[in-house]
Design an enzyme around this catalytic site. Structure first.
Site, PDB file in Angstrom:
ATOM      1  CD  GLU A 274      -4.312  13.068  21.795  1.00 35.64           C
ATOM      2  OE1 GLU A 274      -3.809  11.933  21.783  1.00 35.64           O
ATOM      3  OE2 GLU A 274      -5.448  13.296  22.233  1.00 35.64           O
TER       4      GLU A 274
ATOM      5  CD  GLU B 296      -8.928  13.827  19.462  1.00 31.75           C
ATOM      6  OE1 GLU B 296      -8.935  12.915  20.323  1.00 31.75           O
ATOM      7  OE2 GLU B 296      -8.085  13.913  18.562  1.00 31.75           O
TER       8      GLU B 296
END
Ligand code: BG6
Length: 466
Positions: free
Chosen positions: A167, A366
């Protein structure tokens, strides 16, 4: 009854990060990172005052944890190496205790039939590098490449799935726009420079990995938040969603997969005169070194509409000058985290990757649901009955399955997370794990109902529902 069967060899498992799980023990040689520092100077910011040194003690409990991964059906597991553990100063001298620990941990996973997926950067900037500017400073890119190469050399014989960043938009937005990560600035120009250096560091690490001739693959993990316009027939709303998408998704997706930055973003940076400092060669490096595989973290969509509220320039320009957030009346919210639950978003992402990103190899790296005070759901046997989590995963997996049926190149599903772990400012407020961690009982682990359920899914390579 409907059966959802997944392709052979599907990756079933979960994800975590070094900082959120390992903990620090005296004498382990770890250096300080930005979280250690922030906690030292502002402990009140952290939920219940719990800092990053506590976490789930994986550093000493990893053998037990790997057994629990096995018991919950993991065939793969992602974590990150802590940069500040391996290089206490960010660069220079290596910490041999860290090398030994990661070697043993990786070997333990492999010995138990769990494929290690290793990520390099998960929000944990070593403090000595942050003092020189962190990702704002080009020197950090060089230090990162050295760190990456060292990891490939040390562990690349056994680790076949590498990721450069988790991220990367998060350090940009939380560190330089929305004040949730250190150094908590509000400065779009800095945000752009930080993002550029991260994108460059990704390409340079990919390049280094390929030059070493190792027989694995290398990718990046992005949190993709599909941007839905309030009204898809209103060109102004659509434009707002395109710009939000360029800022928060395509800013990393396009350079990582296509080797170029979105033109909408470049235009905005030019207009605002905040193009990053870069060298001509950098753009060639980014173009030539795109990733093999993409991890997709999906939690929530982003709903936007054309700008209606006045622009507030008290902190300089912001992405929100170009759109407003839209509060969709039909949304369902996870009240603990405040995030919308929208299962179809996962399908939309995979179809977008199929159609617009060359159907790149990808997996869900995720997905998950953080819930506060799960002790409410303890049964007589001491197990947390988290049926809401089973439902959450089931509903997302149905859409993953549909996307695969329609040709998406999705290779696996990793849940956030394995054991309940420490989360940034929220510390242990919301629990995400398949396995609970009792902080009052020295981190005692107990598999939740969802963990037992996940094993059945992994073993059957799918599930059947009414
Ligand atoms: C992802 C991160 O953004 O979401 C994790 O990769 C994080 O590090 C997870 O913990 C859940 O978010 P949060 O903020 O509730 O911990």
């Amino acid at each position: 009854m409907t059966t959802y069967q997944f392709p052979q060899g599907f990756w079933w498992g979960s994800a975590a990060s070094g900082l959120q799980t390992e903990g620090t023990i005296p004498g382990d040689g770890k250096g300080k990172n930005i979280w250690d520092h922030w906690y030292e100077i502002a402990p009140e910011k952290f939920f219940n005052g719990v800092g990053p040194e506590k976490t789930s003690q994986l550093y000493t409990k990893y053998k037990e944890d790997v057994q629990l991964m096995k018991e919950t059906g993991h065939n793969s597991f992602r974590t990150s190496i802590q940069w500040s553990r391996l290089f206490p100063e960010g660069t220079g001298e290596i910490n041999q205790q860290a090398v030994d620990f990661y070697n043993e941990y990786i070997n333990e996973l492999i010995a138990n039939g769990i494929e290690p997926f290793i990520n390099l950067y998960h929000f944990d900037m070593p403090m000595p590098l942050q003092e020189k500017g962190g990702w704002l400073d080009r020197g950090t890119v060089e230090a990162y490449v050295h760190y990456a190469k060292t990891c490939f050399q040390l562990f690349g014989d056994r680790v076949k799935h590498w990721f450069t960043h988790n991220e990367p938009i998060v350090p940009v937005e939380m560190g330089y726009l929305y004040q949730q990560h250190y150094p908590a600035e509000i400065n779009l120009e800095h945000a752009v420079q930080v993002g550029f250096h991260e994108a460059l560091s990704n390409a340079l690490a990919v390049k280094a990995y390929r030059e070493m001739g190792l027989d694995g693959e290398i990718g990046i993990i992005l949190n993709l938040t599909p941007s839905y316009p309030r009204d898809e027939n209103d060109p102004k709303d659509v434009k707002a969603s395109v710009i939000a998408d360029a800022f928060f998704n395509r800013s990393f997706l396009d350079p990582a997969v296509k080797g170029e930055f979105p033109k909408e973003l470049i235009e905005i940076c030019k207009e605002l005169e905040i193009l990053p400092d870069y060298q001509e060669e950098d753009l060639k490096t980014i173009k030539a070194n795109t990733v093999d595989v993409l991890g997709v973290n999906y939690y929530q969509p982003r709903r936007v509409k054309a700008k209606e509220t006045p622009i507030d320039h008290s902190n300089g320009p912001l992405p929100e000058d170009y759109f407003d957030y839209y509060d969709w009346p039909e949304k369902r919210i996870n009240p603990y985290r405040g995030w919308e639950i929208y299962e179809k978003g996962i399908y939309d992402i995979l179809i977008n990757l199929r159609d617009n990103y060359g159907n790149i190899r990808c997996y869900i790296s995720e997905n998950g649901m953080g819930v506060e005070d799960e002790q409410r759901f303890l049964n007589a046997e001491g197990m947390i009955e988290d049926d809401y989590r089973i439902e959450f995963v089931t509903e997302h997996l149905k859409y993953v399955h549909q996307a695969i049926q329609e040709g998406a190149n999705c290779l696996g599903y990793h849940m956030w997370t394995c054991m309940d772990n420490w989360s940034w400012l929220n510390a242990y407020k919301n629990r995400y794990g398949f396995i609970s961690v009792d902080l009052a009982e020295d981190g005692k682990r107990t598999i939740k109902k969802s963990g037992h359920w996940f094993k059945t899914v992994s073993e059957a390579n799918g599930f059947t529902v009414e």
